[in-house]
Design a protein around this motif. Structure first.
Motif, PDB file in Angstrom:
ATOM      1  N   LYS A 149      44.556  37.082  42.278  1.00 26.91           N
ATOM      2  CA  LYS A 149      44.261  37.697  40.953  1.00 26.91           C
ATOM      3  C   LYS A 149      45.425  38.749  40.525  1.00 26.91           C
ATOM      4  CE  LYS A 149      39.425  37.491  42.487  1.00 26.91           C
ATOM      5  NZ  LYS A 149      38.207  38.203  43.116  1.00 26.91           N
ATOM      6  N   LYS A 154      46.526  38.797  36.749  1.00 30.13           N
ATOM      7  CA  LYS A 154      46.406  40.214  36.044  1.00 30.13           C
ATOM      8  C   LYS A 154      47.750  40.438  35.345  1.00 30.13           C
ATOM      9  CE  LYS A 154      43.284  43.615  37.560  1.00 30.13           C
ATOM     10  NZ  LYS A 154      42.307  42.817  38.048  1.00 30.13           N
ATOM     11  N   GLN A 183      38.179  36.443  34.883  1.00 29.51           N
ATOM     12  CA  GLN A 183      39.481  36.454  34.834  1.00 29.51           C
ATOM     13  C   GLN A 183      39.926  35.626  33.411  1.00 29.51           C
ATOM     14  OE1 GLN A 183      42.160  35.896  38.468  1.00 29.51           O
ATOM     15  NE2 GLN A 183      40.542  34.949  39.006  1.00 29.51           N
ATOM     16  N   GLU A 201      39.691  37.921  30.636  1.00 29.02           N
ATOM     17  CA  GLU A 201      40.668  38.857  30.508  1.00 29.02           C
ATOM     18  C   GLU A 201      41.956  38.088  29.750  1.00 29.02           C
ATOM     19  OE1 GLU A 201      41.669  42.290  31.531  1.00 29.02           O
ATOM     20  OE2 GLU A 201      39.363  42.224  31.451  1.00 29.02           O
TER      21      GLU A 201
END
Length: 215
Positions: free
Chosen positions: A19, A23, A46, A49
Motif C-alpha cells: 500500500k 500510494k 487503491q 486513488e
C-alpha cells in the motif's frame, strides 16, 4: 493509432500489494498505466486513488512461471483445463470495473503455451479487453494467440527497474525515448519500487518537455 508526437506508455506492474509503494505511484499525476495484482487487499479504494491521479487501470494477471520461486496465491496454470482457465480468469476480472485490458504477471511457462493462451484470448475477446504481453519469455505465444483470437495486442519494449537504483532507472528510461522516436511509440514496464517512483517523478515532466506524449 496515429499520433503527431512519439508516444510513451509507462506501465507500473504489481500495484496494490504494497500500500505504501502504491500510494507513492498514485502521487504521479500523469497519464501512466497502473496494473493492479488480482490478489491485492483493498483493491477498490487503491484503484480509485490511481484513477484520481489520471492513470489507466489494467489487471495484472498471474500466470505460471518456469521457476517455482515466486508463486502467486491466484494463478493461471498450464495444468488447468481450458474451462478452468476461463473460469479462473473470469473470476479474477470480476474484481475490476471498466478496465480496457490486462497484462501478465510472471507467466514464462504459461505464455509459451499456445492452447492456454488461446483460452485466455476467448475471455478477453468476450470482454473487449486488450492483451499487453509483459514478455517474460522470448517464446511467448501471446502475439499469435491474440491475432488468432481477434484481441488487440501490444508488447513491452523495456523493463525499467531490474535494479532499484535511481541512476540505473533514469538510464533505462532513455530506451523508450529512443524506441518511440524510431517506431512512433514505446511501452516500458516498471514496478512500485522506491527509486522507480523517484525516477519517474523526475522523468515524466522532462519527457513531456522533450515532446513525447504520455499515454
Amino acid at each position: 493509432a496515429h499520433f503527431e508526437k512519439p508516444v510513451i506508455a509507462i506501465v507500473i506492474d504489481d500495484m496494490g500489494v504494497s500500500k505504501k509503494r502504491t500510494k507513492d505511484i498514485n502521487k504521479l499525476n500523469y497519464p501512466i498505466t497502473s496494473s493492479f495484482l488480482t490478489y491485492s487487499e483493498d483493491l477498490v479504494p487503491q484503484i480509485a486513488e490511481s484513477e484520481k491521479a489520471g492513470h489507466e487501470i489494467i489487471a495484472h494477471i498471474p500466470m505460471e512461471a518456469i521457476t517455482k520461486k515466486d508463486v502467486a496465491p491466484d494463478v493461471l496454470k498450464t495444468s488447468m483445463s481450458g474451462e478452468e482457465v476461463i473460469k479462473r480468469l473470469n473470476s479474477m476480472l470480476e474484481k475490476f470495473e471498466g478496465i480496457k485490458g490486462i497484462n501478465n504477471h510472471m507467466g514464462s511457462k504459461f505464455t509459451e503455451n499456445d492452447k492456454k493462451m488461446a483460452d485466455v484470448m476467448l475471455v478477453l475477446k468476450d470482454k473487449g479487453l486488450f492483451f499487453l504481453d509483459s514478455r517474460t519469455s522470448a517464446k511467448s505465444a501471446g502475439k499469435t494467440a491474440a491475432e488468432k483470437g481477434g484481441v488487440p495486442y501490444a508488447t513491452r519494449n523495456i523493463f525499467l527497474d531490474n535494479e532499484n537504483n535511481l541512476e540505473y532507472i533514469l538510464g533505462q528510461l532513455r530506451a523508450p525515448e529512443r524506441v518511440a522516436k524510431k517506431n512512433g511509440y514505446a511501452i516500458a514496464i516498471g514496478h512500485p519500487k522506491s527509486q522507480t517512483y523517484k525516477a519517474l517523478k523526475q522523468w515524466l515532466p522532462e519527457a513531456q518537455e522533450k515532446g513525447f506524449t504520455l499515454v
